[in-house]
Scaffold this motif. Structure first.
Motif: not given
Length: 285
Positions: A13-36
C-alpha cells in the motif's frame, strides 16, 4: 492490499508494488481465480476453477506469507460472496454454506427467511447475520437458520405511512450501522438488535439526492460513521449520532445530467471523497 479483478494480486500500500501474483490463479492457469471471498492477516479465501476435475469450482485457503495452499474444498457454482466469522467462513449463493476456517470441512448449509439474492448482508464475529429486508433490519442466528431473532424498522418515511428501505448494513465490533432511504442512521447491537441511537438528518440538498438509499461507512477506529449519497457526505459521531459536519460540492453530472454517487474511503483521521473527477481529503474531526 488485495486487488481482485480478472486476476488477484497483493500490492504494497505504500509503493503500489506487486508483492504477490500467483501464476496458478491467473486466467489460463492451473486454478483460475473466480472471486475473493475473505481475507484476514496473511490468509485469503478465494473461489477458483480447478481444471480437469469432476467438481471444477473449489474454495481455497491460501497462506500469503508462505505462498502455499492451506486447504481446498469443493464449492458449488454461484457461491461467490464470503463472510468471515470466528470459526467458519460462510459462503453465500442461493443458500449459505459454512466451512471450517482451519481445515476446510463443510460444517452446514442453511437458509434464512427473507434473505434472498440481492439482499444486503453483513455478519459480526459472534455468530449473527444482519440483513436489510426492505424497511426492516433483521438479525439472524447463523447457527440456527430460519427466521430472524430480532427486527428493527426504519425510522424515516419516504411517503405517508410508508417506511424507507434500508441500505447495506456495516458492522464494527459489536455494533451494526445502517442508513435508511429517508436519511435515518441507526446504531444497533449486532447480537440483540437493541437500539443504541437513531437519528434523522434532513439533507440540505435532498431534492437533488436521488432515490437511491445512502451508503454507510465506518472509520477503522469505529469513532466516525459517514452517510453518503449522490450529492452529500455527512460525518456522524459513532458514540451518540451527533452530526459533526456536512460536505457537498458541485460534483460532475454524467449522461442525462445524472450525478455520480460520492465514493468514500476512511482512515482514522481522514475521509477521502471521490466526486466526479475530483478527490477531497477531509479531516474527520
Amino acid at each position: 492490499m488485495l486487488v481482485p479483478g480478472t486476476r488477484i494480486a497483493a500490492l504494497d500500500p505504500r509503493t503500489g508494488d506487486i508483492e504477490w501474483e500467483p501464476e496458478e490463479f491467473r486466467s489460463g492457469g492451473r486454478t483460475p481465480y473466480a472471486a475473493l471471498l475473505a481475507a484476514e492477516g496473511g490468509t485469503v479465501w478465494i473461489a477458483a476453477e480447478r481444471r480437469g476435475g469432476a467438481d471444477s469450482r473449489v474454495l481455497i485457503a491460501y497462506d500469503l506469507t508462505r505462498g502455499k495452499e492451506l486447504w481446498t474444498s469443493p464449492l458449488p457454482d454461484g457461491f461467490d460472496q464470503g463472510y468471515l466469522m470466528k470459526d467458519v467462513l460462510v459462503v453465500r449463493g442461493n443458500e449459505f454454506m459454512a466451512f471450517d476456517r482451519t481445515h476446510g470441512a463443510r460444517r452446514w448449509t442453511r437458509s434464512y427467511k427473507g434473505v434472498t439474492a440481492g439482499r444486503p448482508v453483513a455478519t459480526d464475529s459472534g455468530g449473527t447475520l444482519i440483513a436489510s429486508i426492505s424497511s426492516d433490519l433483521c438479525g439472524y442466528d447463523v447457527a440456527r437458520g430460519g427466521g430472524p431473532s430480532w427486527t428493527v424498522p426504519a425510522k424515516g418515511e419516504v411517503s405517508y405511512k410508508h417506511l424507507a428501505d434500508f441500505g447495506p448494513p456495516v458492522v464494527h465490533g459489536d455494533t451494526v450501522y445502517a442508513t435508511d432511504g429517508a436519511y435515518g442512521v441507526h446504531a444497533l447491537s449486532a447480537r440483540t438488535g437493541a437500539v443504541r441511537w437513531q437519528r434523522l438528518y434532513g439533507l440540505v440538498t435532498k431534492a437533488l439526492s436521488g432515490a437511491r438509499t445512502p451508503d454507510t461507512t465506518v472509520s477503522p477506529s469505529g469513532h466516525t460513521v459517514l452517510m453518503s449519497n449522490d450529492v452529500e457526505v455527512d460525518a456522524i459521531d459513532a458514540e451518540d449520532g451527533t452530526l459533526r459536519w456536512r460536505f457537498t460540492d458541485s460534483g460532475a453530472a454524467g449522461a442525462k445530467g445524472i450525478v455520480a454517487r460520492r465514493r468514500v474511503a476512511l482512515t482514522d483521521d481522514l475521509a477521502v471523497v471521490i466526486s466526479g473527477k475530483s478527490v477531497y481529503a477531509l479531516p474527520l474531526r
